[in-house]
Design a protein around this motif. Sequence first.
Motif, PDB file in Angstrom:
ATOM      1  N   GLN A  53       0.885  -1.038   0.110  1.00  0.00           N
ATOM      2  CA  GLN A  53      -0.051  -0.022  -0.103  1.00  0.00           C
ATOM      3  C   GLN A  53       0.918   1.245   0.094  1.00  0.00           C
ATOM      4  OE1 GLN A  53      -2.245   1.156   3.608  1.00  0.00           O
ATOM      5  NE2 GLN A  53      -4.147   0.962   2.212  1.00  0.00           N
ATOM      6  N   SER A  54       0.657   2.110  -1.100  1.00  0.00           N
ATOM      7  CA  SER A  54       1.571   3.206  -0.887  1.00  0.00           C
ATOM      8  C   SER A  54       1.142   4.286   0.075  1.00  0.00           C
ATOM      9  CB  SER A  54       1.460   3.750  -2.554  1.00  0.00           C
ATOM     10  OG  SER A  54       2.187   5.147  -2.506  1.00  0.00           O
ATOM     11  N   HIS A  55       2.245   4.753   0.596  1.00  0.00           N
ATOM     12  CA  HIS A  55       1.843   6.051   1.770  1.00  0.00           C
ATOM     13  C   HIS A  55       2.547   7.014   1.329  1.00  0.00           C
ATOM     14  CE1 HIS A  55       1.565   7.296   5.851  1.00  0.00           C
ATOM     15  NE2 HIS A  55       0.251   6.539   5.874  1.00  0.00           N
ATOM     16  N   GLY A  97      -4.077   7.561  -3.727  1.00  0.00           N
ATOM     17  CA  GLY A  97      -4.724   6.931  -2.790  1.00  0.00           C
ATOM     18  C   GLY A  97      -5.093   7.394  -1.600  1.00  0.00           C
ATOM     19  N   LYS A  98      -6.256   6.909  -0.635  1.00  0.00           N
ATOM     20  CA  LYS A  98      -6.371   7.640   0.356  1.00  0.00           C
ATOM     21  C   LYS A  98      -5.328   8.024   1.587  1.00  0.00           C
ATOM     22  CE  LYS A  98      -8.350   3.495   2.990  1.00  0.00           C
ATOM     23  NZ  LYS A  98      -7.883   3.686   4.131  1.00  0.00           N
ATOM     24  N   ASN A  99      -4.287   7.133   1.578  1.00  0.00           N
ATOM     25  CA  ASN A  99      -3.231   7.167   2.385  1.00  0.00           C
ATOM     26  C   ASN A  99      -2.011   7.758   1.763  1.00  0.00           C
ATOM     27  OD1 ASN A  99      -4.403   5.934   4.802  1.00  0.00           O
ATOM     28  ND2 ASN A  99      -4.328   3.733   3.673  1.00  0.00           N
ATOM     29  N   ASP A 100      -2.236   8.112   0.597  1.00  0.00           N
ATOM     30  CA  ASP A 100      -0.878   8.800  -0.338  1.00  0.00           C
ATOM     31  C   ASP A 100      -1.557   9.887  -1.000  1.00  0.00           C
ATOM     32  OD1 ASP A 100       1.383   9.221  -1.656  1.00  0.00           O
ATOM     33  OD2 ASP A 100       1.904   7.487  -2.233  1.00  0.00           O
ATOM     34  N   GLY A 101      -1.071  11.139  -0.521  1.00  0.00           N
ATOM     35  CA  GLY A 101      -1.363  12.362  -1.205  1.00  0.00           C
ATOM     36  C   GLY A 101      -0.317  12.835  -2.427  1.00  0.00           C
ATOM     37  N   HIS A 102       0.366  11.729  -2.838  1.00  0.00           N
ATOM     38  CA  HIS A 102       1.073  12.132  -4.326  1.00  0.00           C
ATOM     39  C   HIS A 102       0.137  12.284  -5.518  1.00  0.00           C
ATOM     40  CE1 HIS A 102       4.628  11.089  -1.397  1.00  0.00           C
ATOM     41  NE2 HIS A 102       5.020  12.049  -2.130  1.00  0.00           N
ATOM     42  N   GLY A 103       0.729  12.767  -6.448  1.00  0.00           N
ATOM     43  CA  GLY A 103      -0.276  13.212  -7.719  1.00  0.00           C
ATOM     44  C   GLY A 103      -0.595  11.771  -8.225  1.00  0.00           C
ATOM     45  N   GLY A 128       5.143   8.688   2.651  1.00  0.00           N
ATOM     46  CA  GLY A 128       6.608   8.403   2.752  1.00  0.00           C
ATOM     47  C   GLY A 128       6.797   6.550   2.991  1.00  0.00           C
ATOM     48  N   VAL A 129       8.023   6.267   2.859  1.00  0.00           N
ATOM     49  CA  VAL A 129       8.186   4.807   3.260  1.00  0.00           C
ATOM     50  C   VAL A 129       8.101   4.758   4.583  1.00  0.00           C
ATOM     51  CG1 VAL A 129       9.320   2.830   2.366  1.00  0.00           C
ATOM     52  CG2 VAL A 129       9.520   4.681   0.908  1.00  0.00           C
ATOM     53  N   LEU A 130       6.964   4.880   5.216  1.00  0.00           N
ATOM     54  CA  LEU A 130       6.955   4.793   6.776  1.00  0.00           C
ATOM     55  C   LEU A 130       6.171   3.591   7.174  1.00  0.00           C
ATOM     56  CD1 LEU A 130       5.715   8.301   7.321  1.00  0.00           C
ATOM     57  CD2 LEU A 130       8.119   7.750   7.524  1.00  0.00           C
ATOM     58  N   SER A 131       5.252   3.362   6.536  1.00  0.00           N
ATOM     59  CA  SER A 131       4.470   2.119   7.194  1.00  0.00           C
ATOM     60  C   SER A 131       5.226   0.803   6.315  1.00  0.00           C
ATOM     61  CB  SER A 131       2.992   1.746   6.343  1.00  0.00           C
ATOM     62  OG  SER A 131       2.788   2.112   5.065  1.00  0.00           O
ATOM     63  N   LYS A 132       4.769  -0.367   6.927  1.00  0.00           N
ATOM     64  CA  LYS A 132       5.279  -1.717   6.490  1.00  0.00           C
ATOM     65  C   LYS A 132       4.763  -1.897   5.104  1.00  0.00           C
ATOM     66  CE  LYS A 132       7.116  -4.064  10.602  1.00  0.00           C
ATOM     67  NZ  LYS A 132       8.526  -3.984  10.133  1.00  0.00           N
ATOM     68  N   ALA A 133       3.425  -1.481   4.895  1.00  0.00           N
ATOM     69  CA  ALA A 133       2.949  -1.826   3.498  1.00  0.00           C
ATOM     70  C   ALA A 133       3.465  -1.046   2.609  1.00  0.00           C
ATOM     71  CB  ALA A 133       1.584  -1.401   3.685  1.00  0.00           C
ATOM     72  N   SER A 134       3.929   0.241   2.990  1.00  0.00           N
ATOM     73  CA  SER A 134       4.541   1.161   1.881  1.00  0.00           C
ATOM     74  C   SER A 134       5.860   0.533   1.615  1.00  0.00           C
ATOM     75  CB  SER A 134       4.450   2.540   2.406  1.00  0.00           C
ATOM     76  OG  SER A 134       5.409   2.820   3.361  1.00  0.00           O
ATOM     77  N   GLN A 135       6.661  -0.048   2.582  1.00  0.00           N
ATOM     78  CA  GLN A 135       7.893  -0.552   2.179  1.00  0.00           C
ATOM     79  C   GLN A 135       7.770  -1.792   1.364  1.00  0.00           C
ATOM     80  OE1 GLN A 135       9.132  -1.468   6.139  1.00  0.00           O
ATOM     81  NE2 GLN A 135       9.350   0.706   6.704  1.00  0.00           N
TER      82      GLN A 135
END
Length: 373
Positions: free
Chosen positions: A103-105, A348-354, A107-114
Motif C-alpha cells: 500500500q502506497s503511503h 490513494g486515500k493514504n498517499d497524497g502524491h499526484g 513516505g516509506v513509513l508503513s510496512k505496507a508502503s515498504q
Amino acid sequence: MMSKLVTSLIRIGLLGVLFVFLFYPEHFHVKFDYPGAPQSDNWYIRLTKTFFWLLLIIEILRIFYYGVVKSKSKSILANVVTLVVPLLVTLLFLEIIFMFVPQSHEGVLSKASQIWWEKYWNPVNALGYHDKEVTKSSGKKEVLVIGDSFAAGHGLENVSERFSDQLEEKLGKSQYTIYNLGVSGADTRDEYKRLKEFPVKPDVIILQYFPNDIEKVGREKGLSLSGTAPYADLKGPLSSLVKRFYLPNFIYWQLPHASFSTFEKFVQTAYSDTTILNSHLRDLSNMIAYRDSTGAKMYAVFIPFLFQLDKSASYTKPVEDYLRSKGVTIVPINDGIAKIPEKERVVGKNDGHGSKTLNTLIADRLFDVMKKP
C-alpha cells in the motif's frame, strides 16, 4: 498425550528464541544487511517470518488438539482456550497475509508502503534514480526534470504514468531524451547539487516545486515542526508492536495521526518570514546560475497542496515571482487541478502524491508551453 504436550511446549520454547532473533535481532547484536534494512524486511526475510508463524500455528493447534479436544476436557480453562485459540490463529494468519499486502503511503513509513516500494520502485538506474540508464544521445534535446517525490513518481505503479515520461512520449523520443532526477524528500539545495553532478548538460530544465521545499531551510532557521515524527503518538510495548508487526502496523496507518494544519502552519510561517524566504531564494539562485552556465531553457511547475489550491498558491507566490523575474517560464496547473475531482488528484486515500490524471495534466501543460514558437 502428556509427552506430546511437553514436546510441543519445548518446540515453542525453541521458536521463542527464533522469535527474538527474527523480530528483535539487536538483542543478539545481529544486523541484517540488504537494501532497505533495517527499516524494511526484504522478500526473503518476510518468507522466513511466514514459515516461523506457520510453525507456531502448528504447535498451538497441536497443543489444543491434545490438551483439549482429545482429552475431552470440560474445565473452565479448556473453555477459555477453545475461545482464544481460534482468535489467536486467525490473527497469526492475518499477520502472514499482511506481510505481502502493498500500500502506497506518504513516505516509506508503513510496512505496507515498504512492500509497495520493493514491488513497484523500479527501474532504478546506476546513479540511484528511479529512471532509465543515462546514455549518450546525439542530435536529441536533453531535458532534466528535477524535483522531489512528486517528480520521482511516488505512488505510481509504473514510471510511464509520470509526467516526465508522458512528456517524453508527447515530444517524441526521436527528438527528446528526458531524465528524471526526482528524489523523495529532496529540497532546493539537494536538487541543485544533483543537477550540477549529473553527467548530462541539459538543453531544458524542468523544476517541479512543492510548498515543503522550504522546510529544511525553515528548520535551520529555528522554525520547529512538532508532532509529525512517525510513531510519535505511541509509547511503550504498543510502539514496539506497531513498528515490528505487519497487521497492527497496517491498522495504525489507516488511522489519522498528525494534523495537516500543523504542517500548513509551518509552511505559512516559513514563507512569510523574510529571513527564511531570502535564504531559500539564495538557494534557488544557485540553480538559476547553473541554468545560465549551460544556456538551458528553464520551466517550473508548482504543485500545490492538492486539496488547498488557493492557499498553497498564496504561500509560494514569492518564489514564483522570483523565478519569473529570472526568466523561468512558470507553467500554471492550478486551474486544471480544480477541474479534477479531489479523490482523483491523488494516488490513494493514504498517499497524497499526484495521480496519473494529475501527471497527465502536468505533461499536457508542459508540452503546450514547450512547443510554442
